[in-house]
Design an enzyme around this catalytic site. Structure first.
Site, mmCIF file in Angstrom:
data_model
loop_
_atom_site.group_PDB
_atom_site.id
_atom_site.type_symbol
_atom_site.label_atom_id
_atom_site.label_comp_id
_atom_site.label_asym_id
_atom_site.label_seq_id
_atom_site.Cartn_x
_atom_site.Cartn_y
_atom_site.Cartn_z
ATOM 1 N N ALA A 46 -80.772 25.815 41.504
ATOM 2 C CA ALA A 46 -82.183 26.123 41.670
ATOM 3 C C ALA A 46 -82.940 25.211 40.713
ATOM 4 C CB ALA A 46 -82.430 27.584 41.336
ATOM 5 N N GLY B 4 -77.473 27.620 42.048
ATOM 6 C CA GLY B 4 -77.989 27.869 43.397
ATOM 7 C C GLY B 4 -77.378 26.958 44.440
ATOM 8 N N GLU C 293 -74.260 28.593 45.382
ATOM 9 C CA GLU C 293 -74.635 29.812 46.113
ATOM 10 C C GLU C 293 -75.114 29.482 47.525
ATOM 11 O OE1 GLU C 293 -77.091 30.812 42.645
ATOM 12 O OE2 GLU C 293 -76.249 32.816 42.757
ATOM 13 N N GLU D 186 -75.212 29.171 35.188
ATOM 14 C CA GLU D 186 -76.455 29.843 34.776
ATOM 15 C C GLU D 186 -76.385 30.374 33.350
ATOM 16 O OE1 GLU D 186 -75.005 30.193 37.751
ATOM 17 O OE2 GLU D 186 -76.537 30.255 39.317
HETATM 18 C C1 HXC Z 1 -84.239 20.710 38.029
HETATM 19 C C2 HXC Z 1 -82.649 19.077 37.826
HETATM 20 C C3 HXC Z 1 -81.616 20.009 38.051
HETATM 21 C C4 HXC Z 1 -81.999 21.364 38.280
HETATM 22 C C5 HXC Z 1 -80.696 18.094 37.729
HETATM 23 N N1 HXC Z 1 -82.031 17.899 37.635
HETATM 24 N N2 HXC Z 1 -80.432 19.371 37.977
HETATM 25 N N3 HXC Z 1 -83.936 19.421 37.821
HETATM 26 N N4 HXC Z 1 -83.322 21.658 38.274
HETATM 27 N N5 HXC Z 1 -81.093 22.328 38.538
HETATM 28 C C6 HXC Z 1 -82.745 16.646 37.356
HETATM 29 C C7 HXC Z 1 -82.599 16.229 35.898
HETATM 30 O O1 HXC Z 1 -83.544 16.914 35.107
HETATM 31 C C8 HXC Z 1 -82.885 14.753 36.004
HETATM 32 O O2 HXC Z 1 -84.300 14.557 36.116
HETATM 33 C C9 HXC Z 1 -82.267 14.375 37.344
HETATM 34 O O3 HXC Z 1 -82.155 15.589 38.078
HETATM 35 C C10 HXC Z 1 -80.892 13.771 37.195
HETATM 36 O O4 HXC Z 1 -80.106 14.658 36.423
HETATM 37 P P1 HXC Z 1 -79.255 14.198 35.132
HETATM 38 O O5 HXC Z 1 -79.025 15.412 34.320
HETATM 39 O O6 HXC Z 1 -79.902 13.031 34.476
HETATM 40 O O7 HXC Z 1 -77.900 13.707 35.834
HETATM 41 P P2 HXC Z 1 -76.430 13.662 35.202
HETATM 42 O O8 HXC Z 1 -76.482 13.213 33.777
HETATM 43 O O9 HXC Z 1 -75.611 12.891 36.187
HETATM 44 O O10 HXC Z 1 -75.941 15.191 35.178
HETATM 45 C C11 HXC Z 1 -75.725 15.901 36.380
HETATM 46 C C12 HXC Z 1 -75.639 17.428 36.090
HETATM 47 C C13 HXC Z 1 -76.881 17.887 35.300
HETATM 48 C C14 HXC Z 1 -74.353 17.747 35.294
HETATM 49 C C15 HXC Z 1 -75.540 18.133 37.466
HETATM 50 O O11 HXC Z 1 -78.067 17.409 35.987
HETATM 51 C C16 HXC Z 1 -77.016 19.349 35.162
HETATM 52 O O12 HXC Z 1 -76.332 19.974 34.363
HETATM 53 N N6 HXC Z 1 -77.962 19.954 35.925
HETATM 54 C C17 HXC Z 1 -78.240 21.377 35.832
HETATM 55 C C18 HXC Z 1 -77.128 22.195 36.464
HETATM 56 C C19 HXC Z 1 -77.430 23.667 36.350
HETATM 57 O O13 HXC Z 1 -77.549 24.255 35.265
HETATM 58 N N7 HXC Z 1 -77.600 24.322 37.520
HETATM 59 C C20 HXC Z 1 -77.919 25.737 37.584
HETATM 60 C C21 HXC Z 1 -79.405 25.877 37.671
HETATM 61 S S1 HXC Z 1 -79.897 27.545 37.550
HETATM 62 P P3 HXC Z 1 -85.070 13.476 35.194
HETATM 63 O O14 HXC Z 1 -86.501 13.674 35.574
HETATM 64 O O15 HXC Z 1 -84.730 13.789 33.801
HETATM 65 O O16 HXC Z 1 -84.491 12.169 35.666
HETATM 66 C C22 HXC Z 1 -79.652 28.143 39.057
HETATM 67 C C23 HXC Z 1 -80.007 29.554 39.192
HETATM 68 C C24 HXC Z 1 -79.680 30.129 40.531
HETATM 69 O O17 HXC Z 1 -79.234 27.506 39.991
HETATM 70 C C25 HXC Z 1 -80.416 31.375 40.780
HETATM 71 C C26 HXC Z 1 -80.560 32.297 39.678
HETATM 72 C C27 HXC Z 1 -81.905 32.237 39.046
#
Ligand code: HXC
Length: 257
Positions: A65, A108, A111, A131
């Site tokens: 998400a 998400g 999911e 999360e």
């Molecule tokens: C918003 C995101 C994002 C996310 C990545 N980006 N994931 N933006 N929401 N979930 C954005 C980054 O901010 C970045 O933007 C760009 O995408 C590229 O990501 P990087 O981190 O630079 O890439 P990389 O170094 O290759 O790392 C990949 C990654 C990492 C390991 C997947 O992006 C990451 O950990 N993302 C978050 C994963 C996460 O926690 N997902 C769960 C979300 S919570 P910029 O502008 O900086 O270039 C969730 C809740 C579900 O899903 C429902 C319950 C509420």
């Protein structure tokens, strides 16, 4: 409808939806959800479509998400806006959806893949529910669906440590149905979807509905439900055609009737 965050195509009887927000690794914000709902509803309403494939990019199916969209929400915002509840509408799509997952399917994203009917993984796929690293927990069904897919021990491990599972572990644990080389992922998923779409549409939908009931009912009730809709299939011309074709050693011609 013109889409900004997804690409929508048809390939014969298959609808193909590609998440297309590469700048955010296909993070799922409300605009993505809105477009996905329009596209899936349109495919559901189109009798010439028998199955749907949902995919992302080679790097990410979806990295979760959209954290930046959620970041400043308060409890009242989340509660009054019923945050994330729109995804339930996606999960109610009637036609089969195959998730073709390459790269990250996190939070998400994992999911969303589990809301689909089965998952074909590219060999670089990585699944996770990270999360907890953000101070939250799964909110789009992860704690429930992942547990049903992989069992309690592994679901607890994933949700509590936030670690990722690679494609091999995901296949071993029953999260994905098969692994294919990432370069062939979309073609393989389209092939599976075309196979499904070649069958009788009412039979396709009833198969999906019956398998999904296994998640919602006791075994006794589920078996009764299966038997009832199994009987109803004998009202179809397609049942007569399918069985006649077998007996006559020819290919059936289903007419969705
Ligand atoms: C918003 C995101 C994002 C996310 C990545 N980006 N994931 N933006 N929401 N979930 C954005 C980054 O901010 C970045 O933007 C760009 O995408 C590229 O990501 P990087 O981190 O630079 O890439 P990389 O170094 O290759 O790392 C990949 C990654 C990492 C390991 C997947 O992006 C990451 O950990 N993302 C978050 C994963 C996460 O926690 N997902 C769960 C979300 S919570 P910029 O502008 O900086 O270039 C969730 C809740 C579900 O899903 C429902 C319950 C509420």
């Amino acid at each position: 409808m013109s889409y900004e965050n997804i690409l929508v195509e048809t390939r014969g009887k298959v609808g193909l939806i590609t998440l297309n927000r590469p700048q955010a690794l296909n993070a799922l914000n409300s605009a993505v959800l809105g477009e996905l709902l329009v596209a899936t509803k349109a495919f559901d309403a189109d009798d010439s479509i028998g199955a749907i494939v949902l995919t992302g990019s080679e790097k990410a199916f979806a990295a979760g998400a959209d954290i930046k969209e959620m970041q400043s929400k308060t409890y009242v915002d989340a509660y009054l806006g019923d945050l994330l509840s729109g995804w339930d509408d996606f999960a109610r799509t009637r036609k089969p959806i195959i998730a073709a997952v390459a790269g990250y399917a996190l939070g998400g994203g994992c999911e969303l893949a589990m809301m689909c009917d089965f998952i074909i993984a590219g060999d670089n796929a990585k699944f996770g529910q990270p999360e907890i690293t953000l101070g939250i927990m799964p909110g789009m069904g992860g704690s429930q669906r992942l547990t049903r897919f992989v069992g309690k021990s592994k679901a607890m491990d994933m949700c509590l440590t936030g670690r990722m599972m690679d494609a091999q572990e995901a296949e071993r644990s029953g999260l994905v149905s098969r692994i294919v080389p990432v370069g062939e992922l979309v073609e393989e998923a389209l092939k599976a979807a075309a196979k499904i779409a070649s069958f009788s549409l009412p039979a396709i939908l009833m198969n999906k509905e019956a398998v999904n009931r296994a998640y919602e009912m006791s075994l006794t009730e589920g078996l009764r439900f299966e038997r009832r809709i199994f009987h109803s299939l004998f009202a179809l011309e397609d049942q007569k055609e399918g069985m006649a074709a077998f007996a006559e050693k020819r290919k059936p011609e289903f007419r969705n009737k």
